[in-house]
Write a protein that holds these residues in place. Structure first.
Motif, mmCIF file in Angstrom:
data_model
loop_
_atom_site.group_PDB
_atom_site.id
_atom_site.type_symbol
_atom_site.label_atom_id
_atom_site.label_comp_id
_atom_site.label_asym_id
_atom_site.label_seq_id
_atom_site.Cartn_x
_atom_site.Cartn_y
_atom_site.Cartn_z
ATOM 1 N N VAL A 36 0.840 -1.204 0.000
ATOM 2 C CA VAL A 36 0.000 0.000 0.000
ATOM 3 C C VAL A 36 0.876 1.255 0.000
ATOM 4 O O VAL A 36 0.623 2.206 -0.744
ATOM 5 N N PHE A 37 1.902 1.291 0.835
ATOM 6 C CA PHE A 37 2.805 2.443 0.882
ATOM 7 C C PHE A 37 3.476 2.652 -0.473
ATOM 8 O O PHE A 37 3.615 3.789 -0.938
ATOM 9 N N TYR A 39 2.377 1.876 -3.507
ATOM 10 C CA TYR A 39 1.478 2.392 -4.532
ATOM 11 C C TYR A 39 0.915 3.770 -4.190
ATOM 12 O O TYR A 39 0.632 4.558 -5.079
ATOM 13 N N VAL A 40 0.743 4.079 -2.918
ATOM 14 C CA VAL A 40 0.116 5.342 -2.534
ATOM 15 C C VAL A 40 1.145 6.473 -2.405
ATOM 16 O O VAL A 40 0.889 7.598 -2.814
ATOM 17 N N VAL A 41 2.296 6.193 -1.841
ATOM 18 C CA VAL A 41 3.258 7.261 -1.566
ATOM 19 C C VAL A 41 4.472 7.192 -2.491
ATOM 20 O O VAL A 41 4.814 8.168 -3.158
#
Length: 175
Positions: A36-37, A39-41
């Motif tokens: 998640v980190f 792809y998001v950040v």
């Protein structure tokens, strides 16, 4: 090292390391948060940074080869044009720094020639000596006797006085 190796002294790691894989029905939360980190950040930040680097690569700016436009000389400025006075002063300072560096480079070349030639320096370095004499005379004519606080106005006045003296000397010689 000897040809027959002592395997006890130089232990070789095992050829095959067993990999332990734990298989569970519940996914690992650390890998979930890492994904998640990522792809998001991380991915958007990396994309923006690479885009900025591509834009900067198109327009390279070499600060050490900066070329200033030539501004009018102090004698060409109109009366009361303080911006022109300031620009002419800045131009004069840059010119003085450049001329100082030219003298230093020629002096270093002469020193290198003397070091390289040794006892034959007087005949083999004659061109460098002549060039240094010309450069230092030109520098002295333009900036000599101005002192540390010399500026474009005093330099202009010095050149004006020198031209007037040359005209007087020429008139006296022709009379």
């Amino acid at each position: 090292m000897p040809e027959d190796k002592d395997w006890e002294a130089y232990k070789v790691p095992p050829t095959r390391t067993p990999v332990s894989e734990r298989i569970t029905s519940v996914p690992n939360p650390v890998t979930f948060f890492q994904t998640v980190f990522n792809y998001v950040v991380d991915t958007p930040v990396t994309f923006v940074r690479e885009w900025i680097e591509r834009q900067q690569a198109k327009n390279k700016f070499y600060y050490y080869h900066q070329k200033f436009r030539r501004v009018p000389d102090l004698s060409e400025c109109l009366e009361g044009d303080y911006l022109c006075f300031f620009e002419a002063e800045a131009q004069w300072r840059r010119d003085r720094l450049v001329d100082t560096e030219i003298v230093e480079i020629i002096r270093e070349r002469l020193g290198a020639c003397k070091q390289r030639e040794g006892p034959n320096e007087f005949q083999n370095c004659a061109k460098e000596v002549e060039l240094l004499a010309q450069v230092t005379k030109a520098y002295q004519d333009r900036y000599g006797d101005l002192g540390v606080h010399g500026n474009a106005r005093t330099c202009l006045m010095k050149q004006k006085h020198r031209m007037m003296e040359e005209r007087k000397a020429k008139a006296e010689a022709s009379s």
